[in-house]
Design a protein around this motif. Sequence first.
Motif, PDB file in Angstrom:
ATOM      1  N   VAL A  43       9.382   5.812  -1.620  1.00  0.00           N
ATOM      2  CA  VAL A  43       9.430   5.649  -3.075  1.00  0.00           C
ATOM      3  C   VAL A  43       9.986   6.903  -3.730  1.00  0.00           C
ATOM      4  O   VAL A  43      10.828   6.837  -4.636  1.00  0.00           O
ATOM      5  N   GLU A  60      -3.889   7.691   1.846  1.00  0.00           N
ATOM      6  CA  GLU A  60      -3.681   6.519   1.020  1.00  0.00           C
ATOM      7  C   GLU A  60      -3.744   6.914  -0.452  1.00  0.00           C
ATOM      8  O   GLU A  60      -4.614   7.707  -0.854  1.00  0.00           O
ATOM      9  N   HIS A  90       8.412   0.741   6.435  1.00  0.00           N
ATOM     10  CA  HIS A  90       8.022   1.504   5.254  1.00  0.00           C
ATOM     11  C   HIS A  90       9.228   1.708   4.315  1.00  0.00           C
ATOM     12  O   HIS A  90      10.382   1.569   4.721  1.00  0.00           O
ATOM     13  N   ARG A  91       8.934   2.063   3.082  1.00  0.00           N
ATOM     14  CA  ARG A  91       9.972   2.353   2.088  1.00  0.00           C
ATOM     15  C   ARG A  91       9.596   3.629   1.344  1.00  0.00           C
ATOM     16  O   ARG A  91       8.492   3.747   0.821  1.00  0.00           O
ATOM     17  N   ARG A 122       0.740   8.999   0.680  1.00  0.00           N
ATOM     18  CA  ARG A 122       1.453  10.254   0.468  1.00  0.00           C
ATOM     19  C   ARG A 122       1.460  11.009   1.778  1.00  0.00           C
ATOM     20  O   ARG A 122       0.407  11.222   2.397  1.00  0.00           O
ATOM     21  N   MET A 138       0.840  -1.180   0.000  1.00  0.00           N
ATOM     22  CA  MET A 138       0.000   0.000   0.000  1.00  0.00           C
ATOM     23  C   MET A 138       0.879   1.235   0.000  1.00  0.00           C
ATOM     24  O   MET A 138       1.932   1.264   0.641  1.00  0.00           O
ATOM     25  N   GLN A 139       0.453   2.259  -0.725  1.00  0.00           N
ATOM     26  CA  GLN A 139       1.213   3.502  -0.769  1.00  0.00           C
ATOM     27  C   GLN A 139       0.425   4.624  -0.112  1.00  0.00           C
ATOM     28  O   GLN A 139      -0.797   4.707  -0.238  1.00  0.00           O
ATOM     29  N   SER A 196       0.240  -3.207   4.376  1.00  0.00           N
ATOM     30  CA  SER A 196      -1.209  -3.000   4.367  1.00  0.00           C
ATOM     31  C   SER A 196      -1.885  -3.786   5.480  1.00  0.00           C
ATOM     32  O   SER A 196      -3.011  -4.261   5.331  1.00  0.00           O
ATOM     33  N   LEU A 198       6.176   9.993  -1.193  1.00  0.00           N
ATOM     34  CA  LEU A 198       5.345   8.830  -1.477  1.00  0.00           C
ATOM     35  C   LEU A 198       6.012   7.647  -0.791  1.00  0.00           C
ATOM     36  O   LEU A 198       7.200   7.371  -1.019  1.00  0.00           O
ATOM     37  N   VAL A 199       5.259   6.962   0.068  1.00  0.00           N
ATOM     38  CA  VAL A 199       5.845   5.924   0.925  1.00  0.00           C
ATOM     39  C   VAL A 199       5.051   4.628   0.771  1.00  0.00           C
ATOM     40  O   VAL A 199       3.817   4.638   0.758  1.00  0.00           O
ATOM     41  N   GLU A 200       5.772   3.528   0.672  1.00  0.00           N
ATOM     42  CA  GLU A 200       5.151   2.206   0.626  1.00  0.00           C
ATOM     43  C   GLU A 200       5.139   1.634   2.040  1.00  0.00           C
ATOM     44  O   GLU A 200       6.175   1.578   2.714  1.00  0.00           O
TER      45      GLU A 200
END
Length: 271
Positions: free
Chosen positions: A34, A265, A31-32, A4, A1-2, A79, A74-76
């Motif tokens: 992006v 989201e 988290h990662r 912002r 899930m991404q 979920s 923007l972060v992954e």
Amino acid sequence: MQVRVGCEFNYVSAGPAPTVWQVRPRPDDPHRVVSESWETTPLLVISEYLDGFGNLCDRMTLPEGRARIRYDALVEVPSTYDEGDKGAVRVPVEALPPEALVYLLPSRFCLSDVLRDRAWDLFGGTEPGWPRVVAVCDWVHENVRFQVGASNQLTSALDVWENRTGVCRDFAHLGLTLCRSLNIPARYVFGYLPDVGIPPPYEPMDFCAWFEAYLEDRWWTFDARINVPRIGRVVIGHGRDAVDVAMVTAYGPVEFKGLTVWADEVVPSGV
């Protein structure tokens, strides 16, 4: 899930003012990032470093006059809801890793030595480990009333204990202070929290604070204000208390003029 996440600050300064910022996600959490970007008006030089807690910090000098600082990313994120383990046991102090010991000590806003007797009176009869931390969160959630403006930058966990009102930072401070009083390492956590998996109406977005407790050889997320598992937390930083993870620390004559925070989201197109 991404998701912002980001923020925009507005300041007015009477002269050049060095500042340190903590608004970017930590580099070592689930988290990662992006993509990310800074936008400053006027254009400012930004340099980054890691502090003693591993938090990502940025330095910039605000000029005389008005300045607008905007960070967007923007972060992954997973979920899934916050992880939990009802069977997680308390680690005896003598078996704790050295890096966890600092989170047993009193700190500026978390006077665990002052509240020790009261904590043991309330929770000494609970089962050590996960049930004891849950009991702390339940008590704080039920006995402290959320009220914007009820506290300020000098409010300590002892003040919250006595006044029984506060914002998310105060719920976190009191929860982790009671855990430390019970010999459970606990640290303050600060970040973004999107409204994922919860029904409207939604409150205006802001930075959020919660705490982590060390049980069975790892850190676990606890949130005494919300007190239910959530999806999408993006950790900016953690430390002994809010002193260690201030959003902005200014060393000069600056006047805060406004703040906007977002954490939403990102729904893929066509869904």
